[in-house]
Design an enzyme around this catalytic site. Structure first.
Site, PDB file in Angstrom:
ATOM      1  N   GLU A 200     -25.806  23.862 -27.229  1.00  0.00           N
ATOM      2  CA  GLU A 200     -26.070  24.876 -28.262  1.00  0.00           C
ATOM      3  C   GLU A 200     -26.735  26.100 -27.645  1.00  0.00           C
ATOM      4  O   GLU A 200     -27.622  25.964 -26.815  1.00  0.00           O
ATOM      5  CB  GLU A 200     -27.006  24.232 -29.299  1.00  0.00           C
ATOM      6  CG  GLU A 200     -27.303  25.084 -30.482  1.00  0.00           C
ATOM      7  CD  GLU A 200     -27.893  24.253 -31.616  1.00  0.00           C
ATOM      8  OE1 GLU A 200     -27.294  23.230 -32.012  1.00  0.00           O
ATOM      9  OE2 GLU A 200     -28.957  24.637 -32.114  1.00  0.00           O
TER      10      GLU A 200
ATOM     11  N   THR B 160     -26.047  29.241 -32.883  1.00  0.00           N
ATOM     12  CA  THR B 160     -26.854  29.182 -34.102  1.00  0.00           C
ATOM     13  C   THR B 160     -26.719  30.473 -34.928  1.00  0.00           C
ATOM     14  O   THR B 160     -26.224  31.498 -34.451  1.00  0.00           O
ATOM     15  CB  THR B 160     -28.346  28.927 -33.796  1.00  0.00           C
ATOM     16  OG1 THR B 160     -28.844  30.052 -33.096  1.00  0.00           O
ATOM     17  CG2 THR B 160     -28.541  27.667 -32.981  1.00  0.00           C
ATOM     18  N   TYR B 161     -27.192  30.366 -36.158  1.00  0.00           N
ATOM     19  CA  TYR B 161     -27.074  31.432 -37.141  1.00  0.00           C
ATOM     20  C   TYR B 161     -28.482  31.739 -37.604  1.00  0.00           C
ATOM     21  O   TYR B 161     -29.235  30.822 -37.970  1.00  0.00           O
ATOM     22  CB  TYR B 161     -26.227  30.866 -38.285  1.00  0.00           C
ATOM     23  CG  TYR B 161     -25.767  31.802 -39.353  1.00  0.00           C
ATOM     24  CD1 TYR B 161     -24.563  32.487 -39.216  1.00  0.00           C
ATOM     25  CD2 TYR B 161     -26.495  31.952 -40.532  1.00  0.00           C
ATOM     26  CE1 TYR B 161     -24.105  33.305 -40.235  1.00  0.00           C
ATOM     27  CE2 TYR B 161     -26.030  32.765 -41.553  1.00  0.00           C
ATOM     28  CZ  TYR B 161     -24.839  33.439 -41.393  1.00  0.00           C
ATOM     29  OH  TYR B 161     -24.369  34.244 -42.397  1.00  0.00           O
TER      30      TYR B 161
ATOM     31  N   HIS C  96     -22.293  28.288 -36.227  1.00  0.00           N
ATOM     32  CA  HIS C  96     -23.142  27.807 -37.324  1.00  0.00           C
ATOM     33  C   HIS C  96     -23.078  28.835 -38.458  1.00  0.00           C
ATOM     34  O   HIS C  96     -22.910  30.033 -38.209  1.00  0.00           O
ATOM     35  CB  HIS C  96     -24.598  27.680 -36.884  1.00  0.00           C
ATOM     36  CG  HIS C  96     -24.851  26.684 -35.787  1.00  0.00           C
ATOM     37  ND1 HIS C  96     -26.054  26.056 -35.630  1.00  0.00           N
ATOM     38  CD2 HIS C  96     -24.051  26.208 -34.802  1.00  0.00           C
ATOM     39  CE1 HIS C  96     -26.001  25.234 -34.581  1.00  0.00           C
ATOM     40  NE2 HIS C  96     -24.789  25.318 -34.056  1.00  0.00           N
TER      41      HIS C  96
ATOM     42  N   ALA D  39     -25.616  22.949 -48.328  1.00  0.00           N
ATOM     43  CA  ALA D  39     -24.542  23.169 -47.342  1.00  0.00           C
ATOM     44  C   ALA D  39     -23.197  22.901 -48.010  1.00  0.00           C
ATOM     45  O   ALA D  39     -22.239  23.674 -47.864  1.00  0.00           O
ATOM     46  CB  ALA D  39     -24.746  22.231 -46.150  1.00  0.00           C
TER      47      ALA D  39
ATOM     48  N   HIS E 131     -33.937  14.078 -43.905  1.00  0.00           N
ATOM     49  CA  HIS E 131     -34.300  15.492 -44.029  1.00  0.00           C
ATOM     50  C   HIS E 131     -35.722  15.554 -44.600  1.00  0.00           C
ATOM     51  O   HIS E 131     -36.053  14.803 -45.517  1.00  0.00           O
ATOM     52  CB  HIS E 131     -33.308  16.213 -44.955  1.00  0.00           C
ATOM     53  CG  HIS E 131     -33.552  17.684 -45.021  1.00  0.00           C
ATOM     54  ND1 HIS E 131     -34.415  18.255 -45.932  1.00  0.00           N
ATOM     55  CD2 HIS E 131     -33.084  18.706 -44.266  1.00  0.00           C
ATOM     56  CE1 HIS E 131     -34.446  19.567 -45.740  1.00  0.00           C
ATOM     57  NE2 HIS E 131     -33.641  19.861 -44.740  1.00  0.00           N
TER      58      HIS E 131
ATOM     59  N   LYS F 189     -21.427  15.134 -48.879  1.00  0.00           N
ATOM     60  CA  LYS F 189     -21.056  16.298 -48.047  1.00  0.00           C
ATOM     61  C   LYS F 189     -19.840  15.960 -47.180  1.00  0.00           C
ATOM     62  O   LYS F 189     -18.904  16.742 -47.069  1.00  0.00           O
ATOM     63  CB  LYS F 189     -22.278  16.668 -47.182  1.00  0.00           C
ATOM     64  CG  LYS F 189     -22.124  17.865 -46.305  1.00  0.00           C
ATOM     65  CD  LYS F 189     -23.486  18.435 -45.861  1.00  0.00           C
ATOM     66  CE  LYS F 189     -24.180  17.630 -44.777  1.00  0.00           C
ATOM     67  NZ  LYS F 189     -25.383  18.296 -44.255  1.00  0.00           N
TER      68      LYS F 189
ATOM     69  N   GLN G 103     -29.974  16.037 -36.182  1.00  0.00           N
ATOM     70  CA  GLN G 103     -31.216  16.716 -35.825  1.00  0.00           C
ATOM     71  C   GLN G 103     -31.704  16.082 -34.525  1.00  0.00           C
ATOM     72  O   GLN G 103     -31.361  14.926 -34.226  1.00  0.00           O
ATOM     73  CB  GLN G 103     -32.239  16.495 -36.958  1.00  0.00           C
ATOM     74  CG  GLN G 103     -33.579  17.138 -36.766  1.00  0.00           C
ATOM     75  CD  GLN G 103     -33.476  18.637 -36.578  1.00  0.00           C
ATOM     76  OE1 GLN G 103     -33.122  19.089 -35.484  1.00  0.00           O
ATOM     77  NE2 GLN G 103     -33.775  19.396 -37.607  1.00  0.00           N
TER      78      GLN G 103
ATOM     79  N   GLN H 154     -43.344  23.488 -25.986  1.00  0.00           N
ATOM     80  CA  GLN H 154     -42.055  23.484 -26.701  1.00  0.00           C
ATOM     81  C   GLN H 154     -42.050  22.506 -27.874  1.00  0.00           C
ATOM     82  O   GLN H 154     -41.474  22.765 -28.913  1.00  0.00           O
ATOM     83  CB  GLN H 154     -40.962  23.098 -25.701  1.00  0.00           C
ATOM     84  CG  GLN H 154     -39.547  23.258 -26.179  1.00  0.00           C
ATOM     85  CD  GLN H 154     -38.575  22.741 -25.119  1.00  0.00           C
ATOM     86  OE1 GLN H 154     -38.895  22.725 -23.933  1.00  0.00           O
ATOM     87  NE2 GLN H 154     -37.427  22.299 -25.547  1.00  0.00           N
TER      88      GLN H 154
END
Ligand code: FAD
Length: 283
Positions: free
Chosen positions: A14, A45-46, A74, A124, A148, A164, A175, A211
């Site tokens: 990614e 990513t977005y 994304h 989503a 989530h 979904k 994730q 991080q």
């Protein structure tokens, strides 16, 4: 593709768009380096609420057409209007990008709580019908081995995940998680509710001491003692930290490969050297 243990496992990574326009060249250079590992796809990513969406499309097009690697753009539903959605789909089509990671997104700072709760597309899955209507896209969705953070419980989260998938998600990406047992438990639960699409395991190599704080606070992923001890040990040693973080990710991946995972998705976040080192270690 990682070809080991007689099974082909997809390998992807990614990248994220830079904040400043002049940094676009850096990401293109990074992608040129990533090409060396010949990933099965690279995702872009977005920005929260659609900020930087043009850059997502530009980078995805570079990956698809210049790097010649399948790219996955994304896209988040938060802040999306019907008009913007159809413009974005037309843009991706024009650029030959035919994979979308369909996401809800989180509330961007620029959006009030009220605007967020009154958003046009709630989940989503809300944007899937419009994407399907345009057609020609392979759809990916997000899933959460540790549920989530907003879900009441695992059962409820899995129920909506199944919904979904049934609406048209072809593959899932998890994730990040740092404890493989959580992933194996999730895979069993997902299978029990009838989710059979490929699930790519999301692995984030922790190569810097600070991080983890940022990544984990956003993801809600739990941190095993082994990992927190490792970070404490290398708090004053950035070189040692990077090496140990890569080793930790490699161990996670090797274990996942032995257990027959469909794919590894590396959250290596624009770090071509880390991506290459991990790939070389596990291929
Ligand atoms: P959804 O699938 O919509 O689920 C969100 C919550 O709503 C869950 O609790 C779910 O159980 C619940 N839910 C779903 N459907 C319903 C329903 N019909 N009724 C009631 N409840 C429901 N964010 C970005 O801004 N940009 C990115 O590029 C980005 N990339 C990501 C990539 C991956 C692989 C992952 C795992 C996350 C990414 N995120 C990104 C973060 C993501 O936007 C957030 O985690 C967000 O909070 C949820 O997105 P989702 O698509 O999983 O939401």
């Amino acid at each position: 593709m990682i070809k080991k243990f007689f099974k082909e496992i997809e390998f992807s990574c990614e990248v994220f768009p830079p904040k400043r326009d002049e940094e676009m060249y850096d990401i293109f250079r990074t992608l040129d380096e990533i090409k060396a590992v010949d990933p099965d796809f690279v995702s872009v990513t977005y920005g929260a609420g659609g900020s930087n969406s043009k850059k997502t499309a530009t980078i995805a097009a570079y990956i698809q057409n210049i790097s010649d690697i399948p790219s996955l753009a994304h896209m988040t539903a938060v802040g999306m209007t019907e008009e913007k959605l159809s413009e974005m789909l037309a843009e991706l089509k024009k650029k030959s990008v035919d994979r979308i990671l369909v996401l809800r997104g989180d509330r961007p700072r620029s959006m009030s709580e009220e605007e967020f709760s009154n958003r046009h597309y709630k989940y989503a899955s809300s944007i899937i019908p419009a994407i399907k209507e345009v057609g020609g896209f392979r759809l990916y969705g997000a899933c959460y081995p540790e549920k989530h953070p907003e879900s009441k419980n695992v059962e409820e989260d899995l129920m909506y995940l199944k919904q979904k998938v049934d609406m048209g998600i072809d593959e899932l990406i998890t994730q990040m998680f740092f404890d493989n047992e959580k992933f194996y438990r999730f895979m069993d639960e997902a299978y029990k509710v009838g989710i059979t699409v490929p699930i790519h395991a999301g692995i984030m190599p922790i190569t810097k001491v600070n991080q983890l704080g940022t990544s984990v606070s956003l993801s809600g992923s739990s941190v095993p003692t082994k990992l927190s001890n490792m970070i404490a040990k290398y708090s004053e040693d950035p070189v040692g930290m990077k090496k140990a973080g890569i080793e930790y990710a490699v161990h996670q991946i090797e274990d996942l490969m032995k257990r027959g995972v469909s794919g590894i998705h590396l959250y290596s976040m624009n770090k071509a050297d880390v991506t290459k080192e991990i790939y070389e270690a596990v291929k």
